[in-house]
Enzyme design. Structure first.
Site, PDB file in Angstrom:
ATOM      1  N   THR A 153      18.774  44.714  49.691  1.00 49.18           N
ATOM      2  CA  THR A 153      18.203  45.075  51.179  1.00 49.18           C
ATOM      3  C   THR A 153      19.498  45.005  52.403  1.00 49.18           C
ATOM      4  OG1 THR A 153      16.383  44.532  51.531  1.00 49.18           O
ATOM      5  CG2 THR A 153      17.646  43.886  53.111  1.00 49.18           C
ATOM      6  N   ARG A 163       2.240  46.274  51.221  1.00 46.33           N
ATOM      7  CA  ARG A 163       3.409  45.393  51.102  1.00 46.33           C
ATOM      8  C   ARG A 163       4.241  45.079  52.210  1.00 46.33           C
ATOM      9  NH1 ARG A 163       8.964  43.699  50.514  1.00 46.33           N
ATOM     10  NH2 ARG A 163       9.067  41.350  49.922  1.00 46.33           N
ATOM     11  N   VAL A 164       4.129  43.674  53.200  1.00 50.57           N
ATOM     12  CA  VAL A 164       5.110  43.653  54.160  1.00 50.57           C
ATOM     13  C   VAL A 164       6.269  43.169  53.871  1.00 50.57           C
ATOM     14  CG1 VAL A 164       6.460  43.763  56.294  1.00 50.57           C
ATOM     15  CG2 VAL A 164       4.396  45.270  55.345  1.00 50.57           C
ATOM     16  N   GLY A 165       7.842  42.871  53.665  1.00 51.20           N
ATOM     17  CA  GLY A 165       8.739  41.642  53.220  1.00 51.20           C
ATOM     18  C   GLY A 165       9.053  40.795  54.540  1.00 51.20           C
ATOM     19  N   ASP A 166      10.381  40.521  54.133  1.00 56.18           N
ATOM     20  CA  ASP A 166      10.562  39.669  55.651  1.00 56.18           C
ATOM     21  C   ASP A 166      11.560  40.759  56.251  1.00 56.18           C
ATOM     22  OD1 ASP A 166      12.448  39.592  52.966  1.00 56.18           O
ATOM     23  OD2 ASP A 166      13.810  38.253  54.588  1.00 56.18           O
ATOM     24  N   THR A 186      19.275  38.428  52.985  1.00 54.38           N
ATOM     25  CA  THR A 186      18.164  39.590  51.735  1.00 54.38           C
ATOM     26  C   THR A 186      17.986  39.284  50.161  1.00 54.38           C
ATOM     27  OG1 THR A 186      19.923  39.593  50.339  1.00 54.38           O
ATOM     28  CG2 THR A 186      19.738  41.485  52.112  1.00 54.38           C
ATOM     29  N   GLY A 187      16.901  39.790  49.740  1.00 60.99           N
ATOM     30  CA  GLY A 187      15.745  38.717  48.981  1.00 60.99           C
ATOM     31  C   GLY A 187      14.975  38.582  48.360  1.00 60.99           C
ATOM     32  N   GLY A 196      11.254  38.489  49.748  1.00 60.16           N
ATOM     33  CA  GLY A 196      11.493  37.757  51.434  1.00 60.16           C
ATOM     34  C   GLY A 196      10.016  36.715  52.285  1.00 60.16           C
TER      35      GLY A 196
HETATM   36  N1  ASP Z   1      14.184  40.863  51.251  1.00 55.41           N
HETATM   37  C1  ASP Z   1      13.637  41.978  51.079  1.00 55.41           C
HETATM   38  C2  ASP Z   1      12.115  42.272  50.853  1.00 55.41           C
HETATM   39  O1  ASP Z   1      11.218  40.995  50.529  1.00 55.41           O
HETATM   40  C3  ASP Z   1      14.084  42.744  49.373  1.00 55.41           C
HETATM   41  C4  ASP Z   1      15.298  42.346  49.390  1.00 55.41           C
HETATM   42  O2  ASP Z   1      16.870  41.477  49.926  1.00 55.41           O
HETATM   43  O3  ASP Z   1      16.018  42.753  48.086  1.00 55.41           O
HETATM   44  O4  ASP Z   1      11.583  43.335  50.737  1.00 55.41           O
END
Ligand code: ASP
Length: 349
Positions: A200, A228-231, A251-252, A254
């Site tokens: 991200t 699917r919706v992330g953070d 990032t990471g 979510g």
């Molecule tokens: N945070 C993002 C999500 O969960 C993905 C990511 O940063 O790797 O959609």
């Protein structure tokens, strides 16, 4: 990798679209102030902090600067975690999430599961400025973007399609999809499939007046369940700011931030007087404490499954990154130069 001729034509078309799109909703410039500006971003955000700083030094709004910064990565077909070239969902369709927050107005806007739009962060700014809503999803988000003149583009690049197809053909030995002989599979495909691709871009900007703006934009987890919706598009989870306190983003994985509203917690930590670094570490501890209660968020050894990375800047210009597990870096521009810096982690690997 050599870009085929047809792709070069496609990119020049999208680059043209990109320039016009970024002007939609941007503020006029104002005289430059006397404070030292800061821009922080994820490790893929070196070009983003450089561009954001260039704009802030010319008097652009901090959010506009952040949006233009991340737009470079949104339009980069080589970054498989954001925008054009992002890895698709399990059906092979690229779905993007993005959000923005604007310090001086405490405005926020976001789009989730939006398809065919090169610069979703700029659409999120329009949600903030030209609607009474904060979040618009899916088909509605695409229609909103179209209404504001954002062109539609194919976001699935040939390279991303090939990676997705190989994932699909190799994921289940009992289904009817068959992969080609191993020796014919391109090295870039094998490389891309080693870990599950996440990624991200977040960018927080403190301008020369001490005002804040931030954005987070992503194609989300590769091979996600459609819809699917992330953070990233959730205000408080993937980003948050308070113009009197500071800005933070992530990032990471979510889901870990959705379960903890982590970015809002970091800003609250800074409000209580913690430094950006201590506020981040405090939230990392909270995530580990809470999320390891759920077996599906634990590894076999009981430790947290998945990692999250944070980037924060305080109103007074202090900044930090941090993560739960080590190995991460962040991009920073402190007004003098841009660089990548290692970030501290809460736990060992
Ligand atoms: N945070 C993002 C999500 O969960 C993905 C990511 O940063 O790797 O959609």
């Amino acid at each position: 990798m050599e870009i085929p001729m047809s792709r070069r034509h496609f990119l020049s078309a999208t680059a043209a679209a990109s320039l016009g799109t970024l002007a939609i909703g941007a503020e006029p410039t104002r005289p430059v102030g006397g404070r030292r500006p800061i821009a922080v971003s994820s490790a893929n955000g070196l070009p983003a902090v450089e561009r954001a700083m260039e704009l802030v030094k010319k008097g652009h709004d901090p959010l506009d600067a952040a949006i233009e910064g991340v737009a470079i990565v949104e339009a980069d077909p080589k970054d498989h975690s954001v925008g054009l070239g992002g890895l698709p969902n399990e059906d092979g369709v690229v779905e993007l999430d993005a959000a923005v927050m604007h310090g001086p107005t405490h405005g926020g806007g976001s789009v989730a599961s939006i398809r065919n739009i090169l610069h979703p962060a700029a659409v999120a700014r329009m949600v903030m400025k030209r609607s009474r809503h904060c979040l618009i999803v899916g088909e509605g988000a695409l229609r909103f973007a179209r209404a504001h003149g954002f062109p539609e583009v194919e976001l699935l690049t040939e390279e991303a399609r090939q990676i997705w197809l190989h994932w699909k053909e190799t994921r289940d030995a009992n289904d009817d999809w068959l992969p080609p002989p191993d020796e014919t599979v391109a090295a870039f495909i094998k490389q891309a499939l080693k870990p599950r691709v996440t990624g991200t871009i977040h960018c927080s900007v403190l301008d020369t007046h001490g005002d804040l703006g931030c954005t987070t934009t992503t194609s989300g987890l590769s091979w996600k369940i459609p819809g699917r919706v992330g953070d990233s598009p959730i205000l408080g989870a993937g980003l948050f700011l308070d113009n009197e306190v500071g800005s933070a983003g992530s990032t990471g994985v979510g889901e870990l931030n959705l379960l903890n509203l982590s970015s809002a917690l970091i800003v609250e930590g800074m409000r209580r007087g913690l430094s950006p670094k201590d506020a981040i570490m405090d939230v990392c501890k909270t995530i580990v404490r809470r999320c390891t209660k759920d077996p599906k968020r634990r590894q076999k050894d009981g430790r947290l499954a998945g990692n999250v990375l944070f980037y924060a800047v305080s109103k007074d210009g202090k900044y930090a990154g941090g993560s739960i597990y080590p190995g991460a870096r962040m991009a920073v521009h402190d007004g003098d130069s841009a660089r990548l810096e290692p970030v501290d982690a809460l736990l060992d690997r």
